[in-house]
Scaffold this active site. Structure first.
Site, PDB file in Angstrom:
ATOM      1  N   ASP A  31     -10.513   6.397 -40.439  1.00 38.62           N
ATOM      2  CA  ASP A  31     -11.172   7.464 -41.180  1.00 38.62           C
ATOM      3  C   ASP A  31     -12.472   7.842 -40.464  1.00 38.62           C
ATOM      4  OD1 ASP A  31     -10.899   8.483 -44.401  1.00 38.62           O
ATOM      5  OD2 ASP A  31     -12.800   8.836 -43.366  1.00 38.62           O
ATOM      6  N   ASN A  87      -5.494   9.350 -53.343  1.00 41.45           N
ATOM      7  CA  ASN A  87      -6.114  10.361 -54.196  1.00 41.45           C
ATOM      8  C   ASN A  87      -5.105  11.479 -54.404  1.00 41.45           C
ATOM      9  OD1 ASN A  87      -8.687   9.150 -54.488  1.00 41.45           O
ATOM     10  ND2 ASN A  87      -9.242   9.831 -52.427  1.00 41.45           N
ATOM     11  N   GLN A  94      -9.405  14.279 -53.690  1.00 39.44           N
ATOM     12  CA  GLN A  94      -8.520  14.579 -52.555  1.00 39.44           C
ATOM     13  C   GLN A  94      -9.053  15.809 -51.827  1.00 39.44           C
ATOM     14  OE1 GLN A  94      -4.294  15.170 -53.364  1.00 39.44           O
ATOM     15  NE2 GLN A  94      -3.827  15.308 -51.161  1.00 39.44           N
ATOM     16  N   VAL A  96      -7.877  16.388 -48.294  1.00 39.48           N
ATOM     17  CA  VAL A  96      -6.870  16.787 -47.310  1.00 39.48           C
ATOM     18  C   VAL A  96      -5.520  16.778 -48.027  1.00 39.48           C
ATOM     19  CG1 VAL A  96      -5.786  16.280 -45.102  1.00 39.48           C
ATOM     20  CG2 VAL A  96      -8.224  15.791 -45.411  1.00 39.48           C
ATOM     21  N   HIS A 100      -1.651  10.853 -47.976  1.00 41.59           N
ATOM     22  CA  HIS A 100      -2.133   9.761 -47.127  1.00 41.59           C
ATOM     23  C   HIS A 100      -2.556   8.597 -48.006  1.00 41.59           C
ATOM     24  CE1 HIS A 100      -5.425  12.499 -48.039  1.00 41.59           C
ATOM     25  NE2 HIS A 100      -6.229  11.448 -48.056  1.00 41.59           N
ATOM     26  N   HIS A 102      -5.109   5.387 -48.156  1.00 41.49           N
ATOM     27  CA  HIS A 102      -6.298   4.753 -47.586  1.00 41.49           C
ATOM     28  C   HIS A 102      -6.086   3.244 -47.616  1.00 41.49           C
ATOM     29  CE1 HIS A 102      -9.121   8.300 -48.111  1.00 41.49           C
ATOM     30  NE2 HIS A 102      -8.179   8.639 -48.965  1.00 41.49           N
TER      31      HIS A 102
HETATM   32  P1  5GP Z   1      -8.982  12.249 -49.337  1.00 42.69           P
HETATM   33  O1  5GP Z   1     -10.387  12.493 -49.820  1.00 42.69           O
HETATM   34  O2  5GP Z   1      -8.211  13.552 -49.190  1.00 42.69           O
HETATM   35  O3  5GP Z   1      -8.244  11.217 -50.124  1.00 42.69           O
HETATM   36  O4  5GP Z   1      -9.133  11.629 -47.909  1.00 42.69           O
HETATM   37  C1  5GP Z   1      -9.303  12.382 -46.751  1.00 42.69           C
HETATM   38  C2  5GP Z   1      -9.972  11.488 -45.759  1.00 42.69           C
HETATM   39  O5  5GP Z   1      -9.866  12.097 -44.478  1.00 42.69           O
HETATM   40  C3  5GP Z   1     -11.472  11.292 -46.035  1.00 42.69           C
HETATM   41  O6  5GP Z   1     -11.739   9.911 -46.258  1.00 42.69           O
HETATM   42  C4  5GP Z   1     -12.150  11.846 -44.784  1.00 42.69           C
HETATM   43  O7  5GP Z   1     -13.275  11.082 -44.390  1.00 42.69           O
HETATM   44  C5  5GP Z   1     -11.027  11.807 -43.751  1.00 42.69           C
HETATM   45  N1  5GP Z   1     -11.139  12.833 -42.721  1.00 42.69           N
HETATM   46  C6  5GP Z   1     -11.465  14.142 -42.914  1.00 42.69           C
HETATM   47  N2  5GP Z   1     -11.449  14.800 -41.742  1.00 42.69           N
HETATM   48  C7  5GP Z   1     -11.117  13.889 -40.788  1.00 42.69           C
HETATM   49  C8  5GP Z   1     -10.930  13.987 -39.369  1.00 42.69           C
HETATM   50  O8  5GP Z   1     -11.075  15.033 -38.721  1.00 42.69           O
HETATM   51  N3  5GP Z   1     -10.585  12.830 -38.727  1.00 42.69           N
HETATM   52  C9  5GP Z   1     -10.397  11.636 -39.397  1.00 42.69           C
HETATM   53  N4  5GP Z   1     -10.063  10.577 -38.656  1.00 42.69           N
HETATM   54  N5  5GP Z   1     -10.558  11.529 -40.736  1.00 42.69           N
HETATM   55  C10 5GP Z   1     -10.908  12.642 -41.419  1.00 42.69           C
END
Ligand code: 5GP
Length: 116
Positions: A31, A87, A94, A96, A100, A102
């Protein structure tokens, strides 16, 4: 033509990321903004937006992801104690919209609470 998700761009090499695991159905990256000393994202190649958007045709893929989480946690050396988070929806953070999982490890989470 549908928009590619951030994670599809990463697996296609259009956005840089450290890929720590990959197989036919999924891959894992670190992440970019870690919430724990070990914070990995396990991502299916298929861009399912949210967990609730998965259907019965994704049953084998969802099982595969769970088994991959175990393998990746072992590879990362956190298999004795780690937390898995999905999420589902902007309301719980969430950001993205490509399913996914974590993996959060090497962090002292409360033993009796889901709070973190
Ligand atoms: P969510 O909040 O959708 O459950 O998790 C998305 C995760 O993607 C977040 O923890 C965020 O830090 C991570 N993330 C967002 N953009 C990037 C990126 O460009 N590269 C990587 N490696 N992680 C990312």
């Amino acid at each position: 033509m549908s928009e590619e998700t951030l994670f599809t761009k990463i697996i296609n090499g259009d956005i840089p990321a450290e890929i720590v695991y990959e197989d036919e159905h999924c891959f894992a990256i670190r992440d970019i903004a870690p919430k724990a000393p070990t914070h990995l994202l396990v991502i299916p190649r298929k861009p399912i937006p949210r967990l609730v958007d998965a259907s019965s045709e994704d049953k084998a893929l969802l099982g595969h992801l769970m088994l991959a989480v175990g393998d990746i946690a072992k590879q990362a050396g956190v298999d004795e104690a780690f937390r898995v988070v999905i999420n589902n929806g902007a309301g719980v953070g969430q950001t993205v919209f490509h399913l996914h999982l974590h993996i959060l490890g090497n962090k002292a989470f409360s033993e009796d609470s889901l709070g973190f």
